[in-house]
Motif scaffolding. Structure first.
Motif, PDB file in Angstrom:
ATOM      1  N   GLY A  83       0.783  -1.229   0.000  1.00  0.00           N
ATOM      2  CA  GLY A  83       0.000   0.000   0.000  1.00  0.00           C
ATOM      3  C   GLY A  83       0.813   1.277   0.000  1.00  0.00           C
ATOM      4  N   HIS A  84       2.147   1.173   0.006  1.00  0.00           N
ATOM      5  CA  HIS A  84       3.011   2.350   0.050  1.00  0.00           C
ATOM      6  C   HIS A  84       3.709   2.541  -1.297  1.00  0.00           C
ATOM      7  N   LEU A  85       3.692   3.749  -1.796  1.00  0.00           N
ATOM      8  CA  LEU A  85       4.382   4.071  -3.047  1.00  0.00           C
ATOM      9  C   LEU A  85       5.879   4.160  -2.774  1.00  0.00           C
ATOM     10  N   ILE A  86       6.666   3.387  -3.518  1.00  0.00           N
ATOM     11  CA  ILE A  86       8.117   3.374  -3.334  1.00  0.00           C
ATOM     12  C   ILE A  86       8.713   4.475  -4.204  1.00  0.00           C
ATOM     13  N   TYR A  87       8.998   5.601  -3.568  1.00  0.00           N
ATOM     14  CA  TYR A  87       9.354   6.821  -4.288  1.00  0.00           C
ATOM     15  C   TYR A  87      10.617   6.651  -5.136  1.00  0.00           C
ATOM     16  N   ASP A  88      11.682   6.087  -4.540  1.00  0.00           N
ATOM     17  CA  ASP A  88      12.942   6.008  -5.278  1.00  0.00           C
ATOM     18  C   ASP A  88      12.838   5.089  -6.495  1.00  0.00           C
ATOM     19  N   VAL A  89      12.020   4.030  -6.397  1.00  0.00           N
ATOM     20  CA  VAL A  89      11.838   3.125  -7.537  1.00  0.00           C
ATOM     21  C   VAL A  89      11.065   3.821  -8.648  1.00  0.00           C
ATOM     22  N   VAL A  90      10.045   4.599  -8.253  1.00  0.00           N
ATOM     23  CA  VAL A  90       9.261   5.355  -9.238  1.00  0.00           C
ATOM     24  C   VAL A  90      10.144   6.344  -9.976  1.00  0.00           C
ATOM     25  N   LYS A  91      10.985   7.066  -9.243  1.00  0.00           N
ATOM     26  CA  LYS A  91      11.871   8.051  -9.862  1.00  0.00           C
ATOM     27  C   LYS A  91      12.932   7.376 -10.730  1.00  0.00           C
ATOM     28  N   LYS A  92      13.446   6.250 -10.261  1.00  0.00           N
ATOM     29  CA  LYS A  92      14.462   5.531 -11.022  1.00  0.00           C
ATOM     30  C   LYS A  92      13.935   5.097 -12.380  1.00  0.00           C
ATOM     31  N   ASN A  93      12.652   4.738 -12.429  1.00  0.00           N
ATOM     32  CA  ASN A  93      12.034   4.307 -13.683  1.00  0.00           C
ATOM     33  C   ASN A  93      11.421   5.466 -14.459  1.00  0.00           C
ATOM     34  N   ARG A  94      11.703   6.707 -13.990  1.00  0.00           N
ATOM     35  CA  ARG A  94      11.238   7.930 -14.667  1.00  0.00           C
ATOM     36  C   ARG A  94       9.727   7.886 -14.908  1.00  0.00           C
ATOM     37  N   LEU A  95       9.016   7.540 -13.855  1.00  0.00           N
ATOM     38  CA  LEU A  95       7.564   7.432 -13.915  1.00  0.00           C
ATOM     39  C   LEU A  95       6.963   8.504 -13.018  1.00  0.00           C
ATOM     40  N   ASP A  96       6.143   9.392 -13.600  1.00  0.00           N
ATOM     41  CA  ASP A  96       5.512  10.404 -12.764  1.00  0.00           C
ATOM     42  C   ASP A  96       4.123   9.938 -12.341  1.00  0.00           C
ATOM     43  N   ILE A  97       3.517  10.683 -11.430  1.00  0.00           N
ATOM     44  CA  ILE A  97       2.237  10.277 -10.852  1.00  0.00           C
ATOM     45  C   ILE A  97       1.139  10.195 -11.913  1.00  0.00           C
ATOM     46  N   ASP A  98       1.140  11.141 -12.848  1.00  0.00           N
ATOM     47  CA  ASP A  98       0.125  11.121 -13.906  1.00  0.00           C
ATOM     48  C   ASP A  98       0.215   9.843 -14.734  1.00  0.00           C
ATOM     49  N   GLN A  99       1.444   9.458 -15.070  1.00  0.00           N
ATOM     50  CA  GLN A  99       1.629   8.226 -15.841  1.00  0.00           C
ATOM     51  C   GLN A  99       1.192   7.012 -15.031  1.00  0.00           C
ATOM     52  N   LEU A 100       1.544   7.009 -13.747  1.00  0.00           N
ATOM     53  CA  LEU A 100       1.168   5.890 -12.893  1.00  0.00           C
ATOM     54  C   LEU A 100      -0.354   5.785 -12.775  1.00  0.00           C
ATOM     55  N   GLN A 101      -1.013   6.911 -12.593  1.00  0.00           N
ATOM     56  CA  GLN A 101      -2.473   6.899 -12.499  1.00  0.00           C
ATOM     57  C   GLN A 101      -3.101   6.391 -13.795  1.00  0.00           C
ATOM     58  N   HIS A 102      -2.521   6.777 -14.925  1.00  0.00           N
ATOM     59  CA  HIS A 102      -3.014   6.288 -16.219  1.00  0.00           C
ATOM     60  C   HIS A 102      -2.878   4.770 -16.305  1.00  0.00           C
ATOM     61  N   LEU A 103      -1.736   4.236 -15.876  1.00  0.00           N
ATOM     62  CA  LEU A 103      -1.513   2.792 -15.904  1.00  0.00           C
ATOM     63  C   LEU A 103      -2.483   2.066 -14.972  1.00  0.00           C
ATOM     64  N   LEU A 104      -2.742   2.662 -13.813  1.00  0.00           N
ATOM     65  CA  LEU A 104      -3.681   2.047 -12.870  1.00  0.00           C
ATOM     66  C   LEU A 104      -5.101   2.068 -13.416  1.00  0.00           C
ATOM     67  N   ARG A 105      -5.479   3.193 -14.057  1.00  0.00           N
ATOM     68  CA  ARG A 105      -6.825   3.270 -14.626  1.00  0.00           C
ATOM     69  C   ARG A 105      -7.035   2.222 -15.711  1.00  0.00           C
ATOM     70  N   SER A 106      -5.962   1.883 -16.422  1.00  0.00           N
ATOM     71  CA  SER A 106      -6.075   0.843 -17.448  1.00  0.00           C
ATOM     72  C   SER A 106      -6.371  -0.525 -16.832  1.00  0.00           C
ATOM     73  N   LYS A 107      -6.150  -0.641 -15.523  1.00  0.00           N
ATOM     74  CA  LYS A 107      -6.471  -1.865 -14.780  1.00  0.00           C
ATOM     75  C   LYS A 107      -7.741  -1.689 -13.949  1.00  0.00           C
ATOM     76  N   ASP A 108      -8.541  -0.665 -14.283  1.00  0.00           N
ATOM     77  CA  ASP A 108      -9.790  -0.382 -13.579  1.00  0.00           C
ATOM     78  C   ASP A 108      -9.567  -0.002 -12.123  1.00  0.00           C
TER      79      ASP A 108
END
Length: 230
Positions: free
Chosen positions: A101-126
């Motif tokens: 349930g916790h967002l791993i900040y350093d992993v997200v940044k390492k993969n150059r993924l911003d919150i908007d992109q992550l939310q888009h990917l999550l929405r694609s999974k309903d």
């Protein structure tokens, strides 16, 4: 007129050659596009495109380029199958971006993924709220795989008035005949326990196992042996 006929013949041959190459290399070239596959597709398209519009190039040149690049891709696939350590370099590795349930900040940044992109990917999974997610894994092809919290799974346990339990993600214990020692240690299991569990399932050696995962929720070791299509 002759030039158009030559271009037509080159195009048809290029199409057929690429089609055959994809069939030979397997479905992963188009179904699970890794960064390496993406680069390969661009380079191969550029090579064939240049050959098509180069007046001095014809079917022999296109055939040579396709065969050469196909051989390189095939060799790369063989290397990744034989030497597992090269898979992370050539194919990349999945990354856990949400853990318990916790967002791993350093992993997200390492993969150059911003919150908007992550939310888009999550929405694609309903999934329309990060609160619903217990685990999220960024796959090598850029998609995301998720495991929802118990209360948000469908049908939801809260709707059924069922007592919820903490969600536990299955851990890969054996991968391609080799023990994943880090996961075995994190699951607080031992090699002796693993060997005894395999024997209980009538398996004499780890080498016989293609894949095995420890399902902590069910306290069960799920095992898949090597099986050919035949």
């Amino acid at each position: 007129m002759k030039e158009y006929l030559l271009m037509f013949a080159d195009t048809i041959f290029g199409f057929l050659a690429l089609f055959v190459m994809v069939k030979v290399l397997g479905k992963t070239q188009i179904s699970a596009l890794t960064p390496f596959d993406f680069i390969s597709a661009i380079i191969l398209g550029e090579l064939v495109g240049n050959a098509l519009f180069d007046k001095e190039s014809g079917i022999p040149e296109i055939a040579f380029l396709v065969i050469l690049w196909g051989a390189l891709l095939y060799i790369t696939e063989v290397i990744t199958q034989k030497f597992k350590g090269t898979r992370a370099i050539l194919e990349g590795q999945p990354a856990v971006i949400i853990h318990k349930g916790h967002l791993i900040y350093d992993v997200v940044k390492k993969n150059r993924l911003d919150i908007d992109q992550l939310q888009h990917l999550l929405r694609s999974k309903d999934v329309f709220s990060m609160e619903e997610v217990e685990y999220a894994i960024l796959e090598t092809d850029g998609t995301v795989s998720i495991l929802k919290k118990s209360e948000y799974q469908i049908p939801t346990n809260s709707d059924l008035n069922v007592t919820t339990e903490p969600v536990k993600m299955a851990r890969t214990i054996i991968n391609d005949g080799e023990i994943v020692w880090d996961n075995l240690k994190e699951a607080k299991l031992t090699k002796k326990w693993l060997e005894e569990e395999l024997r209980r399932q009538n398996i004499t050696s780890v080498d016989e196992v293609f894949y095995a995962e420890w399902q902590e929720n069910r306290q069960k070791l799920f095992v898949m042996l090597y099986h050919n299509k035949e």
